[in-house]
Design an enzyme around this catalytic site. Structure first.
Site, PDB file in Angstrom:
ATOM      1  N   HIS A 155       0.790  -1.110  -0.010  1.00 22.53           N
ATOM      2  CA  HIS A 155       0.032  -0.085  -0.105  1.00 22.53           C
ATOM      3  C   HIS A 155       0.815   1.258  -0.032  1.00 22.53           C
ATOM      4  O   HIS A 155       2.022   1.193   0.609  1.00 22.53           O
ATOM      5  CB  HIS A 155      -0.775   0.069   1.294  1.00 22.53           C
ATOM      6  CG  HIS A 155      -0.019  -0.001   2.468  1.00 22.53           C
ATOM      7  ND1 HIS A 155       0.324   1.153   2.951  1.00 22.53           N
ATOM      8  CD2 HIS A 155       0.341  -0.915   3.235  1.00 22.53           C
ATOM      9  CE1 HIS A 155       1.022   1.045   4.086  1.00 22.53           C
ATOM     10  NE2 HIS A 155       1.303  -0.384   4.253  1.00 22.53           N
ATOM     11  N   ASP A 156       0.154   1.993  -0.575  1.00 23.20           N
ATOM     12  CA  ASP A 156       0.914   3.516  -0.570  1.00 23.20           C
ATOM     13  C   ASP A 156       2.273   3.935  -1.082  1.00 23.20           C
ATOM     14  O   ASP A 156       2.922   4.706  -0.892  1.00 23.20           O
ATOM     15  CB  ASP A 156       0.792   4.132   0.838  1.00 23.20           C
ATOM     16  CG  ASP A 156      -0.678   4.259   1.186  1.00 23.20           C
ATOM     17  OD1 ASP A 156      -1.425   4.931   0.453  1.00 23.20           O
ATOM     18  OD2 ASP A 156      -0.744   3.496   2.401  1.00 23.20           O
TER      19      ASP A 156
END
Ligand SMILES: CC(C)(COP(=O)(O)OP(=O)(O)OC[C@H]1O[C@@H](n2cnc3c(N)ncnc32)[C@H](O)[C@@H]1OP(=O)(O)O)[C@@H](O)C(=O)NCCC(=O)NCCS
Length: 239
Positions: A155-156
């Site tokens: 994620h991210d």
């Protein structure tokens, strides 16, 4: 922009080129073949639409696919040209992609049916994702990214243009990998935070098996656990 939520539809007169009939090209071709079979179920028709392209081919055929020179590919008439570049050297990849785009060919993303992509990702054109690789959610990825088999991006993360991951690369959350970086087989990058992401600099190389716990400066080769700069680097990009 690539979306795993929208089934791509290619025209009846589409032809598809994989640049590079070397090791990676021969791994990527069956993934593209399987992807296109969903739209062109007639195998013999599809075989006539799929080619390897090399600048100066040394063979006419590899693994049952024709190998044609770039000049012939870009000169094809009355067809729509699609291409991707299965060559690890990111500078070569960029040069070929620019020639193809200037020649009117369109990039095709090649995504294994055994790969997984999550939600709200922003992925630019020219993606290649091999079997059992995973892009989770809220990830940004630039142009002509390669993920070999068994890699993940959590994620991210923000991945730049012409970035290459070897097999079994693990990129944990909130990492930035800048343009033209190369991450070797089984390397692990520690997670960053939103405020302080771990940054792998432009053109950096992370050696196979490295455990990266800190930022890596641009154009630097790091190896080991914890990863440290490797002195006297040679050109690694054809390894
Ligand atoms: C890091 C790397 C780029 C260095 O390549 P190089 O500059 O040609 O380095 P060399 O092979 O000359 O090795 C230089 C030294 O670093 C060591 N070394 C090389 N790669 C290493 C690694 N990944 N981890 C630890 N040490 C490494 C060598 O043992 C050698 O040590 P020595 O001087 O004590 O003998 C390369 O070894 C590498 O890891 N490439 C990624 C390969 C990969 O993942 N391929 C995937 C194919 S799909």
């Amino acid at each position: 922009m690539y979306s795993n939520r929208i089934q791509q539809a290619y025209p009846d007169n589409g032809v598809f080129a994989v640049y590079g009939a070397g090791g990676f090209g021969r791994e990527v071709m069956p993934i593209l073949h399987e992807q296109l079979l969903r739209q062109y179920p007639n195998i013999s028709e599809l075989k006539n639409k799929l080619f390897f392209v090399e600048t100066s081919p040394s063979k006419n055929e590899v693994n049952g696919y024709k190998v044609i020179p770039e000049a012939d590919f870009l000169a094809m008439k009355d067809v729509e040209l699609y291409f991707n570049v299965a060559i690890a050297d990111s500078q070569v990849r960029q040069a070929i992609s620019e020639r193809c785009l200037n020649g009117g060919a369109k990039p095709i993303s090649i995504v294994s049916s055994d790969a997984r992509l999550g939600d709200e990702n922003e992925i630019q054109d020219g993606l290649i994702i091999c079997p059992y690789s995973i892009i989770t959610s809220n990830v940004k990825i630039g142009r002509f990214f390669h993920a070999y088999m068994l890699s993940y991006v959590a994620h991210d993360c923000v991945i730049g243009d012409f970035v290459t991951f070897g097999p079994r690369v693990s990129i944990n959350g909130n990492v930035r990998v800048k343009d033209h970086a190369y991450i070797g087989a089984s390397a692990v990058i520690k997670q960053g935070t939103k405020e302080n992401p771990i940054i792998i600099g432009e053109g950096a190389t992370v050696g196979m098996g490295a455990v990266v716990t800190k930022d890596v400066p641009a154009n630097t080769v790091v190896v080991g656990n914890p990863a440290r700069p490797l002195e006297n680097k040679r050109d690694h990009r054809s390894l």
